[in-house]
Scaffold this active site. Structure first.
Site, PDB file in Angstrom:
ATOM      1  N   LYS A  47      -6.059 -12.029  14.196  1.00 46.68           N
ATOM      2  CA  LYS A  47      -4.645 -12.656  13.504  1.00 46.68           C
ATOM      3  C   LYS A  47      -4.798 -14.044  13.970  1.00 46.68           C
ATOM      4  O   LYS A  47      -4.602 -14.617  15.208  1.00 46.68           O
ATOM      5  CB  LYS A  47      -3.690 -12.055  14.019  1.00 46.68           C
ATOM      6  CG  LYS A  47      -2.201 -12.373  13.415  1.00 46.68           C
ATOM      7  CD  LYS A  47      -1.198 -11.637  13.759  1.00 46.68           C
ATOM      8  CE  LYS A  47       0.105 -12.065  13.066  1.00 46.68           C
ATOM      9  NZ  LYS A  47       1.320 -11.386  13.398  1.00 46.68           N
ATOM     10  N   LYS A  61      -6.404 -11.046   9.295  1.00 46.41           N
ATOM     11  CA  LYS A  61      -5.212 -11.554   8.728  1.00 46.41           C
ATOM     12  C   LYS A  61      -4.929 -13.020   9.241  1.00 46.41           C
ATOM     13  O   LYS A  61      -5.097 -13.464  10.360  1.00 46.41           O
ATOM     14  CB  LYS A  61      -3.706 -10.994   9.347  1.00 46.41           C
ATOM     15  CG  LYS A  61      -2.473 -11.278   8.949  1.00 46.41           C
ATOM     16  CD  LYS A  61      -1.518 -10.548   9.684  1.00 46.41           C
ATOM     17  CE  LYS A  61      -0.408 -11.172   9.215  1.00 46.41           C
ATOM     18  NZ  LYS A  61       0.718 -10.791  10.256  1.00 46.41           N
TER      19      LYS A  61
HETATM   20  C1  PBG Z   1       4.888 -10.488  13.229  1.00 51.04           C
HETATM   21  C2  PBG Z   1       4.214 -10.540  11.812  1.00 51.04           C
HETATM   22  C3  PBG Z   1       4.020 -11.627  11.052  1.00 51.04           C
HETATM   23  C4  PBG Z   1       3.568 -11.139   9.829  1.00 51.04           C
HETATM   24  C5  PBG Z   1       3.386  -9.561  10.068  1.00 51.04           C
HETATM   25  N1  PBG Z   1       3.670  -9.357  11.416  1.00 51.04           N
HETATM   26  C6  PBG Z   1       4.263 -12.830  11.062  1.00 51.04           C
HETATM   27  C7  PBG Z   1       4.059 -13.837  12.342  1.00 51.04           C
HETATM   28  O1  PBG Z   1       3.077 -13.553  13.066  1.00 51.04           O
HETATM   29  O2  PBG Z   1       4.903 -14.630  12.467  1.00 51.04           O
HETATM   30  C8  PBG Z   1       3.075 -11.827   8.469  1.00 51.04           C
HETATM   31  C9  PBG Z   1       2.891 -11.065   7.231  1.00 51.04           C
HETATM   32  C10 PBG Z   1       3.109 -12.230   6.148  1.00 51.04           C
HETATM   33  O3  PBG Z   1       3.241 -13.209   6.434  1.00 51.04           O
HETATM   34  O4  PBG Z   1       2.965 -11.462   4.932  1.00 51.04           O
HETATM   35  N2  PBG Z   1       4.242 -10.175  14.345  1.00 51.04           N
END
Ligand code: PBG
Length: 336
Positions: free
Chosen positions: A200, A257
């Site tokens: 991520k 992601k």
């Molecule tokens: C948070 C989380 C995020 C997303 C999913 N879980 C955002 C972040 O890490 O700030 C993002 C998903 C999206 O942008 O659609 N743990």
């Protein structure tokens, strides 16, 4: 015009819809899609999300209806995200481990009304903390890895008790997959799976999601800096290491992601691990396409379909996407 002496004419296999179907290498089917759904606490949290046209924050009864519609369309799973009222948030994300909390209630209701639909819930603290970070902070203001993992383990067991099929740690703390697996097993939840947000990245594409759950920066540009735990966008090798570690620690599925800007990472992760790989087409990827389509600059459905095919082609076994319902509806029309 003289005929070219060509031994190969690749266009032969593109001439008609029938031959194109015959040689198609990549499918995106409703069964490949996971729909992320936002759940709001009560009417004090608005339904509409300005940066995500067509996506809303659902009240619980409405959530069940949406999940039922998705199920009918052949979508096997939903991923739940809470939009809490600001008063429920604090510095330590206390509401995340409330057995009567919003997500625990949402899981129970969904599993009661629609037991066949797979329910995935995030393990992370950002929708619950006032600062918006995925964990708790130490005295120096750093995100405290091990203290956070201990809280995530409690959150995870709680969701498993409520009936979640999968828990998806999205926090990027070190060692959390092993810790969550151990906590689940200790509590007897051997059937609850883990989808690890393994690779991520610290991405600006999460902006609209942060609007949706209210986890963005409180001051300034609206961009919250998570670079001490999420990956640097340029780091391919490190992303691969994270996926391998999470597989080793016991993740049932690993995730990359965002998806679109990281297709090379997706391919490499697919080739390196033996578990299924999920890709998350995140909120900003969705918003870009929506915004351009609203301006008449891109064709919404064609661009949507191309983006999803690209993600599957790169190696995703499944895709979390805000286009899930729309794609499945179009697919149904075409295949009726
Ligand atoms: C948070 C989380 C995020 C997303 C999913 N879980 C955002 C972040 O890490 O700030 C993002 C998903 C999206 O942008 O659609 N743990």
């Amino acid at each position: 015009m003289a005929q070219l002496p060509l031994p190969r004419r690749p266009r032969r296999l593109r001439a008609t819809p029938a031959v194109r179907a015959l040689v198609a290498e990549t499918d995106v089917l409703p069964r490949h899609l996971i729909a992320p759904l936002f759940v709001r606490e009560n009417a004090s949290v608005p339904a509409a999300i300005a940066s995500m046209p067509g996506v809303k924050r659902h009240l619980l009864p409405d959530l069940v209806k949406e999940a039922a519609a998705l199920h009918k369309l052949g979508i096997p799973a939903v991923a739940l995200f809470p939009a809490l009222a600001t008063v429920k948030k604090d510095g330590r994300g206390t509401a995340a481990t409330d057995p009567k909390g919003l997500i625990a209630r949402a899981i129970r209701l969904l599993k009661k009304e629609l037991p066949e639909m797979l329910v995935i819930t995030d393990a992370a603290l950002d929708p619950y903390t006032t600062h918006g970070h995925d964990g708790v902070l130490d005295k120096k203001g750093r995100v405290d890895n091990d203290a956070t993992v201990a809280i995530l383990a409690r959150q995870t067991v709680l969701y498993a008790e409520a009936g979640a099929d999968f828990v998806a740690p999205s926090d990027m703390m070190d060692g959390r997959v092993a810790a969550l697996r151990a906590a689940l097993d200790k509590a007897g939840h051997i059937h609850t799976g883990i989808i690890a947000y393994a690779s991520k990245f610290a991405s600006a594409y999460y902006g609209p999601f942060r609007e949706a759950v209210g986890s963005g920066a409180r001051k300034g540009s609206g961009y919250l800096d998570k670079r001490t735990y999420q990956l640097s966008p340029g780091n391919r090798r490190e992303a691969l290491l994270e996926a391998l570690l999470d597989e080793e620690e016991g993740a049932d599925i690993v995730m990359v992601k965002p998806a679109g800007p990281y297709l090379d990472v997706l391919r490499e992760v697919r080739d390196a691990v033996h578990v299924p790989v999920a890709a998350y087409q995140v909120s900003g990827e969705y918003a870009q396409i929506q915004a351009a389509a609203q301006n008449g600059w891109l064709d919404l459905e064609k661009t949507r379909d191309e983006s999803l095919h690209g993600i599957r082609r790169a190696g995703a076994d499944m895709i979390l996407t805000y286009f899930a319902r729309g794609y499945a509806e179009s697919w149904k029309k075409l295949n009726a």
